[in-house]
Design a protein around this motif. Sequence first.
Motif, short mmCIF file in Angstrom:
data_model
loop_
_atom_site.label_atom_id
_atom_site.label_comp_id
_atom_site.label_asym_id
_atom_site.label_seq_id
_atom_site.Cartn_x
_atom_site.Cartn_y
_atom_site.Cartn_z
N SER A 93 0.85 -1.18 0.00
CA SER A 93 0.00 0.00 0.00
C SER A 93 0.89 1.24 0.00
N MET A 94 0.29 2.38 -0.16
CA MET A 94 1.02 3.63 -0.04
C MET A 94 1.06 4.04 1.42
N ILE A 95 2.09 4.80 1.79
CA ILE A 95 2.26 5.20 3.18
C ILE A 95 2.40 6.72 3.27
N ALA A 96 2.23 7.23 4.48
CA ALA A 96 2.44 8.65 4.77
C ALA A 96 3.45 8.75 5.90
N THR A 97 4.65 9.24 5.59
CA THR A 97 5.69 9.36 6.60
C THR A 97 5.58 10.65 7.39
N ASP A 98 4.77 11.58 6.91
CA ASP A 98 4.57 12.85 7.61
C ASP A 98 3.23 12.79 8.34
N VAL A 99 3.19 13.34 9.56
CA VAL A 99 1.96 13.31 10.35
C VAL A 99 0.81 14.00 9.64
N THR A 100 1.10 15.12 8.98
CA THR A 100 0.06 15.90 8.30
C THR A 100 -0.16 15.47 6.86
N GLY A 101 0.61 14.48 6.40
CA GLY A 101 0.54 14.11 5.00
C GLY A 101 -0.81 13.59 4.57
N THR A 102 -1.49 12.85 5.47
CA THR A 102 -2.79 12.29 5.11
C THR A 102 -3.85 13.36 4.86
N PHE A 103 -3.62 14.56 5.38
CA PHE A 103 -4.55 15.66 5.14
C PHE A 103 -4.04 16.60 4.06
N LEU A 104 -2.75 16.96 4.12
CA LEU A 104 -2.22 17.98 3.24
C LEU A 104 -2.07 17.50 1.80
N VAL A 105 -1.69 16.26 1.60
CA VAL A 105 -1.50 15.77 0.24
C VAL A 105 -2.81 15.74 -0.54
N PRO A 106 -3.90 15.14 0.00
CA PRO A 106 -5.17 15.23 -0.73
C PRO A 106 -5.64 16.68 -0.91
N LEU A 107 -5.32 17.55 0.07
CA LEU A 107 -5.70 18.95 -0.06
C LEU A 107 -4.95 19.61 -1.22
N LYS A 108 -3.67 19.33 -1.34
CA LYS A 108 -2.89 19.89 -2.45
C LYS A 108 -3.45 19.44 -3.79
N VAL A 109 -3.80 18.17 -3.87
CA VAL A 109 -4.36 17.65 -5.12
C VAL A 109 -5.68 18.34 -5.43
N THR A 110 -6.49 18.57 -4.42
CA THR A 110 -7.78 19.23 -4.62
C THR A 110 -7.60 20.67 -5.05
N VAL A 111 -6.61 21.36 -4.47
CA VAL A 111 -6.33 22.74 -4.86
C VAL A 111 -5.92 22.81 -6.33
N MET A 112 -5.06 21.91 -6.74
CA MET A 112 -4.62 21.89 -8.13
C MET A 112 -5.76 21.54 -9.07
N THR A 113 -6.63 20.64 -8.64
CA THR A 113 -7.80 20.31 -9.45
C THR A 113 -8.73 21.50 -9.57
N ALA A 114 -8.93 22.22 -8.48
CA ALA A 114 -9.77 23.42 -8.51
C ALA A 114 -9.19 24.47 -9.44
N PHE A 115 -7.86 24.62 -9.42
CA PHE A 115 -7.24 25.60 -10.31
C PHE A 115 -7.43 25.21 -11.78
N LEU A 116 -7.29 23.92 -12.09
CA LEU A 116 -7.48 23.48 -13.46
C LEU A 116 -8.91 23.71 -13.94
N ILE A 117 -9.87 23.46 -13.04
CA ILE A 117 -11.27 23.66 -13.42
C ILE A 117 -11.56 25.14 -13.63
N ALA A 118 -10.97 25.99 -12.78
CA ALA A 118 -11.20 27.43 -12.88
C ALA A 118 -10.30 28.10 -13.91
N LEU A 119 -9.38 27.35 -14.51
CA LEU A 119 -8.41 27.94 -15.43
C LEU A 119 -9.04 28.69 -16.60
N PRO A 120 -10.09 28.18 -17.24
CA PRO A 120 -10.70 28.97 -18.33
C PRO A 120 -11.14 30.36 -17.88
N TYR A 121 -11.72 30.45 -16.69
CA TYR A 121 -12.14 31.76 -16.19
C TYR A 121 -10.93 32.64 -15.87
#
Length: 247
Positions: free
Chosen positions: A62-90
Amino acid sequence: MTEPKDDAPQETFISHLIELRTRLLRSIFAVIIVLLGLFPFAKDIWEVLSQPLLAVLPHGSSMIATDVTGTFLVPLKVTVMTAFLIALPYVLWQAWAFVAPGLYQHEKRLVLPVLVSSVFFFACGMAFAYFFVFPIAFGFFAKYTPVGVQMMTDIDKYLSFVLTMFIAFGLTFETPIVVVVLVRMGVVSLEKLKSIRPYVGAIFTPPDVISQCLLAIPLWLLYELGLVLARFVSVPKPDADAETKSA
């Protein structure tokens, strides 16, 4: 008698700064609004991104998280980048609305198609990496895992690798646009671009040999596509100063 100062240039500069600030804020708000809508699905978005690796991991790995905050921050980073891509046309529309009044008519005819096609080709590059490159590369890495070693990738390092690949393939797919723009602006001739074909493959270097090999073929094909399209592009005559800028 003192002559009155001409404050028009200063007022124009300030008005441009105010407009730039307004359009930046609109773009930021657009990304934030999309992010708020996607935030409840952050784990699902991360699951989609990690699927190419999870699909080839050996049984029990399985994949692991060596950082305590990684389980929250990594999905958040991915979501931020996804939001930027969706809003990119605007966001691009706001950028276009800011610079368009200062462009000549022939520049507008070039810039707008370039913006639209650049977003399209970059998205195609990301899709190519996700659906074609990742399964092959991750499958190769998982297959050749040494005996006694369990493949358990850290999610933060996985995200860093994926972003590097997205950027590399996204920029690679911009090759036809770059070639056409260079020829259209008269920066370099079509004959010169043909002469540097052997060096094109060294522009982008992904972090592993497999990805480099998978990058070389589309890069060469896209460069050739740009050369073909550039044949139909005419270099503008140097009479732009006679044109008037449309408001």
